[in-house]
Design a protein around this motif. Structure first.
Motif, PDB file in Angstrom:
ATOM      1  N   ASP A   1       0.823  -1.207   0.000  1.00 28.70           N
ATOM      2  CA  ASP A   1       0.000   0.000   0.000  1.00 28.70           C
ATOM      3  C   ASP A   1       0.861   1.263   0.000  1.00 28.70           C
ATOM      4  OD1 ASP A   1      -2.144  -1.730   0.068  1.00 28.70           O
ATOM      5  OD2 ASP A   1      -2.635  -1.372   2.185  1.00 28.70           O
ATOM      6  N   GLY A   2       1.947   1.227   0.767  1.00 27.78           N
ATOM      7  CA  GLY A   2       2.840   2.378   0.821  1.00 27.78           C
ATOM      8  C   GLY A   2       3.497   2.640  -0.518  1.00 27.78           C
ATOM      9  N   LEU A   3       3.952   1.583  -1.194  1.00 28.27           N
ATOM     10  CA  LEU A   3       4.607   1.752  -2.490  1.00 28.27           C
ATOM     11  C   LEU A   3       3.627   2.215  -3.558  1.00 28.27           C
ATOM     12  CD1 LEU A   3       7.049  -1.295  -2.455  1.00 28.27           C
ATOM     13  CD2 LEU A   3       7.587   1.118  -2.102  1.00 28.27           C
ATOM     14  N   ILE A   4       2.392   1.727  -3.494  1.00 31.36           N
ATOM     15  CA  ILE A   4       1.369   2.194  -4.443  1.00 31.36           C
ATOM     16  C   ILE A   4       1.133   3.685  -4.235  1.00 31.36           C
ATOM     17  CG2 ILE A   4      -1.103   2.087  -4.992  1.00 31.36           C
ATOM     18  CD1 ILE A   4      -0.885  -0.979  -4.464  1.00 31.36           C
ATOM     19  N   ARG A   5       1.024   4.086  -2.982  1.00 36.01           N
ATOM     20  CA  ARG A   5       0.782   5.502  -2.688  1.00 36.01           C
ATOM     21  C   ARG A   5       1.983   6.362  -3.092  1.00 36.01           C
ATOM     22  NH1 ARG A   5      -2.005   7.823   2.768  1.00 36.01           N
ATOM     23  NH2 ARG A   5      -2.261   9.951   2.041  1.00 36.01           N
ATOM     24  N   LEU A   6       3.192   5.860  -2.839  1.00 35.94           N
ATOM     25  CA  LEU A   6       4.393   6.580  -3.268  1.00 35.94           C
ATOM     26  C   LEU A   6       4.408   6.749  -4.784  1.00 35.94           C
ATOM     27  CD1 LEU A   6       7.416   5.197  -1.198  1.00 35.94           C
ATOM     28  CD2 LEU A   6       6.560   7.536  -1.244  1.00 35.94           C
ATOM     29  N   ARG A   7       4.088   5.663  -5.487  1.00 41.04           N
ATOM     30  CA  ARG A   7       4.056   5.723  -6.954  1.00 41.04           C
ATOM     31  C   ARG A   7       3.081   6.780  -7.429  1.00 41.04           C
ATOM     32  NH1 ARG A   7       1.407   0.809  -9.281  1.00 41.04           N
ATOM     33  NH2 ARG A   7      -0.385   2.135  -8.875  1.00 41.04           N
ATOM     34  N   ASP A   8       1.887   6.812  -6.794  1.00 37.74           N
ATOM     35  CA  ASP A   8       0.891   7.802  -7.175  1.00 37.74           C
ATOM     36  C   ASP A   8       1.349   9.229  -6.854  1.00 37.74           C
ATOM     37  OD1 ASP A   8      -0.693   5.719  -8.002  1.00 37.74           O
ATOM     38  OD2 ASP A   8      -1.959   5.721  -6.210  1.00 37.74           O
ATOM     39  N   GLU A   9       1.962   9.410  -5.673  1.00 39.19           N
ATOM     40  CA  GLU A   9       2.439  10.730  -5.267  1.00 39.19           C
ATOM     41  C   GLU A   9       3.542  11.232  -6.187  1.00 39.19           C
ATOM     42  OE1 GLU A   9       1.365  12.822  -2.984  1.00 39.19           O
ATOM     43  OE2 GLU A   9      -0.145  11.525  -2.068  1.00 39.19           O
ATOM     44  N   LEU A  10       4.390  10.314  -6.629  1.00 38.55           N
ATOM     45  CA  LEU A  10       5.518  10.701  -7.489  1.00 38.55           C
ATOM     46  C   LEU A  10       5.133  10.747  -8.964  1.00 38.55           C
ATOM     47  CD1 LEU A  10       8.307   8.619  -5.733  1.00 38.55           C
ATOM     48  CD2 LEU A  10       8.086  11.099  -5.729  1.00 38.55           C
TER      49      LEU A  10
END
Length: 198
Positions: A185-194
């Motif tokens: 979930d954290g990596l998905i959110r990071l991907r979206d944020e970046l």
């Protein structure tokens, strides 16, 4: 080791509490070779693990790890305990060095494929590279701040700390599946944020 002064204390004295990484780093800043050796023994496996996870190649990973410890020796005076722990400072340095090596290797391959000539002498703009790395670091920090605390903790331990998923689960005293969920979930959110597209 590096030919600088040492202090008069004994790091191997079993009757004395082992020094923290912060205390060791403070002594390294004064040129203490024994403290540097102890710091190396305490954290080198984690540094090598993180670097190897990013670079894959063992020989390159060992070379970059040596560069990291040389940088620690040379820049220990810049460490500020008020801005974070010694492990975080060292692992951030390790992550940056490994990413720099990946970028450098990729840039070399791209350059070779465009020009078709290996070892072409090309002017390298260190200022532009430094600015680019700093901007990218700020983007990642901003994106990390948007994760939940639990996601940020798991991502930091796994990707900046160099710990395996099982080690993270043990450290946080949570099931392995929970660690994997937080990381995903954290990596998905990071991907979206970046703004990274898959």
């Amino acid at each position: 080791m590096l030919g600088l002064m040492t202090t008069d204390f004994n790091l191997d004295d079993s009757s004395v509490e082992p020094l923290s990484k912060e205390e060791l780093l403070a002594r390294v800043a004064f040129g203490d070779e024994l403290a540097f050796g102890e710091l190396y023994d305490q954290i080198a496996p984690r540094v090598l693990g993180l670097v190897k996870r990013l670079l894959i190649d063992h020989a390159q990973s060992e070379e970059v790890t040596q560069e990291i410890f040389l940088e620690i020796w040379q820049t220990a005076t810049r460490y500020e305990a008020t801005r974070g722990g010694a492990s975080t400072w060292i692992m951030t340095m390790a992550h940056r060095r490994a990413v720099d090596r990946i970028r450098s290797s990729q840039a070399g391959r791209d350059r070779d494929s465009k020009i078709g000539i290996r070892d072409l002498a090309v002017a390298y703009d260190h200022v532009a590279e430094t600015v680019e790395v700093r901007i990218e670091h700020e983007r990642v920090e901003k994106a990390m701040s948007r994760l939940t605390q639990l996601q940020r903790q798991a991502v930091s331990l796994a990707y900046y700390g160099g710990y395996t998923h099982s080690e993270v689960a043990g450290m946080l005293k949570i099931p392995l599946g929970t660690v994997k969920t937080r990381l995903r979930d954290g990596l998905i959110r990071l991907r979206d944020e970046l703004g990274v597209t898959s």
